[in-house]
Design a protein around this motif. Structure first.
Motif, PDB file in Angstrom:
ATOM      1  N   ASN A 122      -0.668  -8.082  -4.687  1.00  0.00           N
ATOM      2  CA  ASN A 122      -0.368  -8.850  -3.483  1.00  0.00           C
ATOM      3  C   ASN A 122      -1.224  -8.481  -2.283  1.00  0.00           C
ATOM      4  O   ASN A 122      -1.524  -9.336  -1.448  1.00  0.00           O
ATOM      5  CB  ASN A 122       1.118  -8.705  -3.136  1.00  0.00           C
ATOM      6  CG  ASN A 122       2.003  -9.514  -4.064  1.00  0.00           C
ATOM      7  OD1 ASN A 122       1.826  -9.494  -5.278  1.00  0.00           O
ATOM      8  ND2 ASN A 122       2.954 -10.233  -3.497  1.00  0.00           N
ATOM      9  N   ASP A 123      -1.626  -7.222  -2.179  1.00  0.00           N
ATOM     10  CA  ASP A 123      -2.467  -6.834  -1.044  1.00  0.00           C
ATOM     11  C   ASP A 123      -3.818  -7.538  -1.104  1.00  0.00           C
ATOM     12  O   ASP A 123      -4.304  -8.073  -0.100  1.00  0.00           O
ATOM     13  CB  ASP A 123      -2.662  -5.318  -1.020  1.00  0.00           C
ATOM     14  CG  ASP A 123      -1.393  -4.574  -0.628  1.00  0.00           C
ATOM     15  OD1 ASP A 123      -0.466  -5.218  -0.084  1.00  0.00           O
ATOM     16  OD2 ASP A 123      -1.321  -3.360  -0.870  1.00  0.00           O
ATOM     17  N   LYS A 124      -4.423  -7.549  -2.275  1.00  0.00           N
ATOM     18  CA  LYS A 124      -5.683  -8.274  -2.448  1.00  0.00           C
ATOM     19  C   LYS A 124      -5.484  -9.767  -2.195  1.00  0.00           C
ATOM     20  O   LYS A 124      -6.320 -10.433  -1.587  1.00  0.00           O
ATOM     21  CB  LYS A 124      -6.232  -8.070  -3.869  1.00  0.00           C
ATOM     22  CG  LYS A 124      -6.996  -6.784  -4.091  1.00  0.00           C
ATOM     23  CD  LYS A 124      -7.626  -6.805  -5.486  1.00  0.00           C
ATOM     24  CE  LYS A 124      -8.501  -5.590  -5.716  1.00  0.00           C
ATOM     25  NZ  LYS A 124      -9.117  -5.629  -7.071  1.00  0.00           N
TER      26      LYS A 124
ATOM     27  N   GLU B  11      -3.248 -11.289  -0.310  1.00  0.00           N
ATOM     28  CA  GLU B  11      -3.051 -11.612   1.103  1.00  0.00           C
ATOM     29  C   GLU B  11      -4.361 -11.505   1.873  1.00  0.00           C
ATOM     30  O   GLU B  11      -4.609 -12.289   2.804  1.00  0.00           O
ATOM     31  CB  GLU B  11      -1.997 -10.693   1.717  1.00  0.00           C
ATOM     32  CG  GLU B  11      -1.622 -11.095   3.136  1.00  0.00           C
ATOM     33  CD  GLU B  11      -0.370 -10.420   3.628  1.00  0.00           C
ATOM     34  OE1 GLU B  11       0.298 -11.000   4.508  1.00  0.00           O
ATOM     35  OE2 GLU B  11      -0.036  -9.326   3.130  1.00  0.00           O
ATOM     36  N   LYS B  12      -5.206 -10.572   1.503  1.00  0.00           N
ATOM     37  CA  LYS B  12      -6.498 -10.439   2.172  1.00  0.00           C
ATOM     38  C   LYS B  12      -7.341 -11.691   1.963  1.00  0.00           C
ATOM     39  O   LYS B  12      -7.921 -12.231   2.915  1.00  0.00           O
ATOM     40  CB  LYS B  12      -7.236  -9.214   1.634  1.00  0.00           C
ATOM     41  CG  LYS B  12      -8.570  -8.945   2.335  1.00  0.00           C
ATOM     42  CD  LYS B  12      -9.221  -7.672   1.806  1.00  0.00           C
ATOM     43  CE  LYS B  12     -10.552  -7.410   2.504  1.00  0.00           C
ATOM     44  NZ  LYS B  12     -11.212  -6.189   1.974  1.00  0.00           N
TER      45      LYS B  12
END
Length: 345
Positions: free
Chosen positions: A276-278, A280-281
């Protein structure tokens, strides 16, 4: 109810404007062309309708599915391209275009819990899926298209088959929700998954390999073809080939062109395996490509620093809304693109 109320105000407005952009493209009979006076195809129209559903614009979304129901051919298919409600490409019908209706119908049900809607459109889904599976090859791949005579065009595309794999998942979920199990659909899906994982020779037999296209890289991940570990490895292996920081995802590896829809679908693929971090980026970077009217430009040439082509499509806005839902859990339909990896024993 404001679907976006828990998001930051700027993103709320961006998504609200994106949904309004799709709705403005919709014709009075429910058809959603790419843009005003543009063409319509069944796959991209479903993508736009799902975007409307995420935004809570349920009547326009239902009108889109009703238009598709009315246009469905007796054999369960649709033509590849319509304009002004008239079929423009009658020489072939693409199987993944036909199958995608199952994804849209299941998505609407997940978002709304509208059981009568599911029942009303199950015959449409059934006819579509049976049409598609009539063109499954012995090794499991689905031939990409059918000609005017109803004959399979005997080659297959990785991205198209991955899309069908996801659509079959949705079709099976619909059948289960209606207590009408379709065991032959399950068998066909298992055969297709095995082919996508282990039989690369079944694809691109009669044309140049499509592996330079980013969708062949990430769409099998989005569709849940691989285990979580395999999916993570697949994305990592070619990340620097396709992802152009901080712009987005290339359409093809050898051209300096990112597209907003492909970048959104990469976002979905990342969410589907818990990255999810990737995700969202990537998604946050895309908001610069929204125009004042709420639409998103199709793509950007980062070498020449120009927007290209000079168009904003309804399905690109739909992809943005789907990516936002998957990331931020805006509706119950967000689960459709979460934890999608295959459990392979």
């Amino acid at each position: 109810m404001n679907t976006f109320q828990h998001l930051p105000l700027l993103l709320q407005q961006q998504l609200t404007d994106a949904a309004a952009f799709i709705e403005r493209q919709q014709l009075p009979d429910g058809c959603i062309p790419w843009f005003s006076q543009g063409k319509c195809d069944p796959w991209d129209m479903v993508e736009a309708a799902m975007g409307l559903t995420v935004a809570g614009k349920l009547l326009p979304a239902k009108a889109a599915y009703q238009w598709l129901s009315e246009q469905q051919l007796d054999d369960g298919s649709w033509f590849a391209h319509y304009q002004h409600n008239q079929p423009q490409e009658q020489h072939h019908r693409e199987t993944h275009f036909v199958a995608y209706i199952a994804t849209g119908i299941w998505h609407y049900y997940l978002a709304t819990g509208d059981h009568p809607f599911l029942q009303r459109h199950f015959p449409m889904v059934t006819k579509a899926i049976n049409f598609v599976l009539a063109h499954q090859a012995p090794d499991g791949e689905i031939y990409w298209a059918v000609n005017e005579a109803g004959e399979s065009q005997r080659d297959a595309l990785v991205t198209a088959c991955a899309s069908i794999y996801k659509s079959l998942e949705c079709a099976l979920d619909i059948a289960d929700a209606l207590a009408t199990p379709q065991h032959h659909w399950q068998q066909a899906r298992e055969k297709l998954g095995e082919c996508l994982r282990n039989k690369p020779y079944c694809f691109d037999r009669t044309w140049e390999s499509k592996e330079r296209f980013s969708m062949d890289w990430f769409y099998p991940v989005l569709a849940g073809v691989y285990s979580q570990e395999e999916a993570q490895q697949r994305l990592q292996q070619r990340w620097h080939v396709f992802v152009e920081e901080p712009v987005g995802c290339r359409c093809v590896s050898d051209e300096p062109w990112v597209t907003i829809a492909e970048s959104c679908e990469l976002t979905l693929a990342l969410v589907s395996i818990g990255e999810n971090d990737k995700a969202e980026k990537i998604f946050t970077q895309l908001q610069r490509w929204q125009d004042e009217d709420g639409g998103y430009w199709t793509g950007f040439n980062f070498r020449d620093q120009v927007i290209w082509p000079d168009e904003k499509t309804s399905w690109t806005a739909g992809a943005v809304l789907l990516a936002a839902d998957a990331l931020y859990n805006l509706t119950p339909a967000s689960q459709l693109f979460q934890n999608c990896y295959e459990t392979i024993t």
